[in-house]
Design a protein around this motif. Structure first.
Motif, PDB file in Angstrom:
ATOM      1  N   ALA A   5       0.825  -1.073   0.032  1.00 51.54           N
ATOM      2  CA  ALA A   5      -0.125  -0.220   0.053  1.00 51.54           C
ATOM      3  C   ALA A   5       0.863   1.042  -0.035  1.00 51.54           C
ATOM      4  CB  ALA A   5      -0.977   0.049   1.323  1.00 51.54           C
ATOM      5  N   HIS A   6       0.661   2.030  -0.905  1.00 44.09           N
ATOM      6  CA  HIS A   6       1.692   3.411  -1.407  1.00 44.09           C
ATOM      7  C   HIS A   6       0.965   4.352  -0.476  1.00 44.09           C
ATOM      8  CE1 HIS A   6       2.610   6.794  -3.999  1.00 44.09           C
ATOM      9  NE2 HIS A   6       3.741   6.156  -3.611  1.00 44.09           N
ATOM     10  N   ARG A   7       1.683   4.792   0.487  1.00 40.82           N
ATOM     11  CA  ARG A   7       1.297   5.799   1.582  1.00 40.82           C
ATOM     12  C   ARG A   7       0.150   5.385   2.350  1.00 40.82           C
ATOM     13  NH1 ARG A   7       1.717  11.016  -2.560  1.00 40.82           N
ATOM     14  NH2 ARG A   7       3.323  10.463  -3.783  1.00 40.82           N
ATOM     15  N   GLY A   8       0.225   3.970   2.441  1.00 37.95           N
ATOM     16  CA  GLY A   8      -0.966   3.442   3.034  1.00 37.95           C
ATOM     17  C   GLY A   8      -2.205   3.382   2.021  1.00 37.95           C
ATOM     18  N   ILE A  32       3.562  -1.817   3.394  1.00 38.18           N
ATOM     19  CA  ILE A  32       3.171  -0.494   3.441  1.00 38.18           C
ATOM     20  C   ILE A  32       4.373   0.059   2.928  1.00 38.18           C
ATOM     21  CG2 ILE A  32       1.186  -0.465   4.861  1.00 38.18           C
ATOM     22  CD1 ILE A  32       2.968   0.706   7.100  1.00 38.18           C
ATOM     23  N   GLU A  33       4.139   1.218   2.138  1.00 37.17           N
ATOM     24  CA  GLU A  33       5.414   1.858   1.974  1.00 37.17           C
ATOM     25  C   GLU A  33       4.876   3.422   2.321  1.00 37.17           C
ATOM     26  OE1 GLU A  33       7.101   5.271  -0.789  1.00 37.17           O
ATOM     27  OE2 GLU A  33       5.118   4.764  -0.476  1.00 37.17           O
ATOM     28  N   PHE A  34       5.991   3.931   3.033  1.00 38.78           N
ATOM     29  CA  PHE A  34       5.707   5.442   3.504  1.00 38.78           C
ATOM     30  C   PHE A  34       7.058   6.215   3.281  1.00 38.78           C
ATOM     31  CE2 PHE A  34       7.777   4.435   7.629  1.00 38.78           C
ATOM     32  CZ  PHE A  34       7.472   3.192   7.615  1.00 38.78           C
ATOM     33  N   ASP A  35       6.746   7.407   3.350  1.00 45.49           N
ATOM     34  CA  ASP A  35       7.772   8.540   3.048  1.00 45.49           C
ATOM     35  C   ASP A  35       8.363   9.173   4.444  1.00 45.49           C
ATOM     36  OD1 ASP A  35       7.476   8.443   0.369  1.00 45.49           O
ATOM     37  OD2 ASP A  35       5.435   8.947   0.665  1.00 45.49           O
ATOM     38  N   THR A  36       9.370   9.385   4.662  1.00 41.78           N
ATOM     39  CA  THR A  36       9.921   9.848   5.743  1.00 41.78           C
ATOM     40  C   THR A  36      10.925  11.048   5.699  1.00 41.78           C
ATOM     41  OG1 THR A  36      11.936   8.503   5.909  1.00 41.78           O
ATOM     42  CG2 THR A  36       9.770   7.568   6.893  1.00 41.78           C
ATOM     43  N   PHE A  46       5.797  11.754   6.232  1.00 41.76           N
ATOM     44  CA  PHE A  46       5.095  12.677   5.221  1.00 41.76           C
ATOM     45  C   PHE A  46       5.814  12.621   4.041  1.00 41.76           C
ATOM     46  CE2 PHE A  46       4.131  17.056   4.435  1.00 41.76           C
ATOM     47  CZ  PHE A  46       2.867  17.399   5.108  1.00 41.76           C
ATOM     48  N   HIS A  47       5.172  13.093   2.870  1.00 45.06           N
ATOM     49  CA  HIS A  47       5.414  13.073   1.483  1.00 45.06           C
ATOM     50  C   HIS A  47       6.055  14.263   1.016  1.00 45.06           C
ATOM     51  CE1 HIS A  47       5.695  13.223  -2.842  1.00 45.06           C
ATOM     52  NE2 HIS A  47       5.871  11.786  -2.742  1.00 45.06           N
ATOM     53  N   ASP A  48       5.490  15.440   1.257  1.00 40.83           N
ATOM     54  CA  ASP A  48       5.995  16.782   0.557  1.00 40.83           C
ATOM     55  C   ASP A  48       7.042  17.328   1.665  1.00 40.83           C
ATOM     56  OD1 ASP A  48       4.034  15.785  -1.259  1.00 40.83           O
ATOM     57  OD2 ASP A  48       3.017  17.714  -0.822  1.00 40.83           O
ATOM     58  N   ILE A  98      10.228   1.830   4.305  1.00 37.26           N
ATOM     59  CA  ILE A  98      10.721   3.256   4.542  1.00 37.26           C
ATOM     60  C   ILE A  98      11.524   3.908   3.605  1.00 37.26           C
ATOM     61  CG2 ILE A  98      11.471   4.675   6.230  1.00 37.26           C
ATOM     62  CD1 ILE A  98      11.942   2.107   8.243  1.00 37.26           C
ATOM     63  N   GLU A  99      10.628   4.922   2.936  1.00 37.50           N
ATOM     64  CA  GLU A  99      11.358   5.598   1.837  1.00 37.50           C
ATOM     65  C   GLU A  99      12.016   7.104   2.608  1.00 37.50           C
ATOM     66  OE1 GLU A  99       9.015   6.844  -1.853  1.00 37.50           O
ATOM     67  OE2 GLU A  99      10.529   8.426  -2.061  1.00 37.50           O
ATOM     68  N   VAL A 100      13.389   7.057   2.139  1.00 40.15           N
ATOM     69  CA  VAL A 100      14.015   8.480   2.717  1.00 40.15           C
ATOM     70  C   VAL A 100      13.659   9.440   2.122  1.00 40.15           C
ATOM     71  CG1 VAL A 100      16.136   8.922   3.906  1.00 40.15           C
ATOM     72  CG2 VAL A 100      15.541   6.619   3.985  1.00 40.15           C
ATOM     73  N   LYS A 101      12.978  10.507   2.222  1.00 42.44           N
ATOM     74  CA  LYS A 101      13.033  11.732   1.483  1.00 42.44           C
ATOM     75  C   LYS A 101      14.003  12.767   2.063  1.00 42.44           C
ATOM     76  CE  LYS A 101       9.151  11.033  -1.280  1.00 42.44           C
ATOM     77  NZ  LYS A 101       9.628  10.549  -2.441  1.00 42.44           N
ATOM     78  N   HIS A 102      14.318  12.605   3.311  1.00 50.45           N
ATOM     79  CA  HIS A 102      15.234  13.703   3.822  1.00 50.45           C
ATOM     80  C   HIS A 102      15.920  12.787   5.036  1.00 50.45           C
ATOM     81  CE1 HIS A 102      17.139  17.309   5.625  1.00 50.45           C
ATOM     82  NE2 HIS A 102      16.959  16.926   6.581  1.00 50.45           N
ATOM     83  N   ALA A 151      17.011   0.558  -4.430  1.00 50.37           N
ATOM     84  CA  ALA A 151      17.158   1.519  -5.225  1.00 50.37           C
ATOM     85  C   ALA A 151      15.958   2.213  -5.967  1.00 50.37           C
ATOM     86  CB  ALA A 151      18.409   1.335  -6.159  1.00 50.37           C
ATOM     87  N   LEU A 152      15.639   3.427  -5.608  1.00 49.53           N
ATOM     88  CA  LEU A 152      14.798   4.030  -6.300  1.00 49.53           C
ATOM     89  C   LEU A 152      15.053   4.840  -7.729  1.00 49.53           C
ATOM     90  CD1 LEU A 152      12.184   5.363  -3.435  1.00 49.53           C
ATOM     91  CD2 LEU A 152      11.414   4.350  -5.613  1.00 49.53           C
ATOM     92  N   THR A 153      14.489   4.391  -8.669  1.00 48.77           N
ATOM     93  CA  THR A 153      14.767   5.181 -10.022  1.00 48.77           C
ATOM     94  C   THR A 153      13.468   5.286 -10.932  1.00 48.77           C
ATOM     95  OG1 THR A 153      15.985   4.891 -11.862  1.00 48.77           O
ATOM     96  CG2 THR A 153      14.986   2.994 -10.993  1.00 48.77           C
ATOM     97  N   VAL A 196       7.468  -1.945  -8.679  1.00 51.54           N
ATOM     98  CA  VAL A 196       7.142  -0.966  -9.346  1.00 51.54           C
ATOM     99  C   VAL A 196       6.093  -0.032  -8.891  1.00 51.54           C
ATOM    100  CG1 VAL A 196       6.038  -0.614 -11.799  1.00 51.54           C
ATOM    101  CG2 VAL A 196       7.525  -2.786 -11.440  1.00 51.54           C
ATOM    102  N   TYR A 197       6.240   1.437  -8.956  1.00 48.27           N
ATOM    103  CA  TYR A 197       5.501   2.425  -8.278  1.00 48.27           C
ATOM    104  C   TYR A 197       4.884   3.170  -9.517  1.00 48.27           C
ATOM    105  CZ  TYR A 197       8.927   5.853  -8.979  1.00 48.27           C
ATOM    106  OH  TYR A 197       9.948   6.748  -9.324  1.00 48.27           O
ATOM    107  N   THR A 198       3.791   3.748  -9.601  1.00 48.34           N
ATOM    108  CA  THR A 198       2.491   3.582  -8.458  1.00 48.34           C
ATOM    109  C   THR A 198       1.439   2.702  -9.467  1.00 48.34           C
ATOM    110  OG1 THR A 198       3.184   5.537  -7.332  1.00 48.34           O
ATOM    111  CG2 THR A 198       0.987   4.616  -6.867  1.00 48.34           C
TER     112      THR A 198
HETATM  113  O1  G3P Z   1       8.488   4.277  -3.169  1.00 48.01           O
HETATM  114  C1  G3P Z   1       7.886   4.388  -4.415  1.00 48.01           C
HETATM  115  C2  G3P Z   1       7.306   5.805  -4.277  1.00 48.01           C
HETATM  116  O2  G3P Z   1       6.731   6.009  -3.419  1.00 48.01           O
HETATM  117  C3  G3P Z   1       8.176   6.776  -4.981  1.00 48.01           C
HETATM  118  O3  G3P Z   1       7.661   8.108  -5.207  1.00 48.01           O
HETATM  119  O4  G3P Z   1       7.057  10.262  -4.680  1.00 48.01           O
HETATM  120  O5  G3P Z   1       5.491   8.654  -4.441  1.00 48.01           O
HETATM  121  O6  G3P Z   1       7.445   8.913  -2.943  1.00 48.01           O
HETATM  122  P1  G3P Z   1       6.947   9.061  -4.237  1.00 48.01           P
END
Ligand code: G3P
Ligand code: MG
Length: 229
Positions: A5-8, A32-36, A46-48, A98-102, A151-153, A196-198
């Motif tokens: 689940a992308h961001r839940g 689950i995938e989430f942004d941190t 949080f994403h943004d 856990i996706e690392v945004k910062h 590795a995200l690409t 693969v996203y999303t």
């Molecule tokens: O991790 C996959 C996806 O979440 C990457 O892009 O912008 O939705 O975090 P974004």
């Protein structure tokens, strides 16, 4: 094929909130995938960079105190959760990406995440740390060699798996826009998992399952479960 689940469950609940993660597991998501963001006072989910799109606040997440952030409405009365609060929703064995945004400081990040994972009794084998910033992943890996990194690409590079090889990554997590069967085959031949996203459209889910991808990130895990679960 795993359904993450992308961001839940972020179509039916506000993204990156406890409500979205709880719903994702109620809908039998495999993970689950989430942004941190590594804020001064906590790791926040949080994403943004900025608060405006998903909360009733404004300005920058990292320039707002934790106390003030916790007053904001992140949708449906939900608040911006910390990493610890999100990990508490994860059932035993579910994949936790856990996706690392910062990343402010890799050493404190690794210490804090290890502690949070232990406290929540999450199996470290169920963790996947990903980022578009591969330098951060390298820093984290050097300090925590046992943890799996992805590795995200967003690009289909000429040497498509180079970044994953350099990082000794467990997976390569690629955008739906650029993934194709050749990429999936090449990555799998190198022993990499492919996420693969999303992926929200049933026809894409079915195609990716045929190609043999490891898992998809989707905003609609309930639909994915029906189509490819
Ligand atoms: O991790 C996959 C996806 O979440 C990457 O892009 O912008 O939705 O975090 P974004
Ligand atoms: Mg993300």
């Amino acid at each position: 094929m795993l359904i993450i689940a992308h961001r839940g469950a972020s179509t039916l609940a506000p993204e990156n909130t406890l409500k979205a993660f709880t719903l994702a597991f109620e809908q039998q998501s495999d993970g689950i995938e989430f942004d941190t963001y590594q804020h001064d006072d906590a790791i926040l989910v949080f994403h943004d960079k900025t608060l405006g799109r998903t909360t009733n606040g404004s300005g920058f997440l990292l320039q707002t105190s934790l106390a003030d952030l916790k007053q904001l409405d992140a949708g449906d009365g939900e608040v911006i959760p910390t990493l610890e609060e999100v990990l508490a929703t994860v059932p035993n064995g579910a994949l936790c990406n856990i996706e690392v945004k910062h990343l402010r400081n890799a050493e404190t990040w690794v210490q804090d995440v290890k502690r949070a994972v232990e406290d929540a009794q999450i199996n470290p084998n169920a963790l996947l740390i990903s980022s578009f910033n591969h330098h951060w992943l390298a820093e984290i890996s050097a300090l925590w060699p046992q943890v799996a990194v992805g590795a995200l690409t967003a690009t289909y590079a000429l040497d498509a798996t180079y970044c994953a090889r350099q990082l000794k990554a467990k997976s390569i997590n690629i955008a739906l826009d650029v993934v194709n069967a050749d990429f999936v085959n090449a990555a799998k031949q190198e022993g990499l998992d492919v996420y693969v996203y999303t992926v929200d459209e049933p026809e894409d889910m079915l195609q990716l399952k045929l190609w043999g991808v490891t898992g998809i990130f989707t905003n609609v895990p309930d639909i994915a479960k029906q189509v490819v679960g």
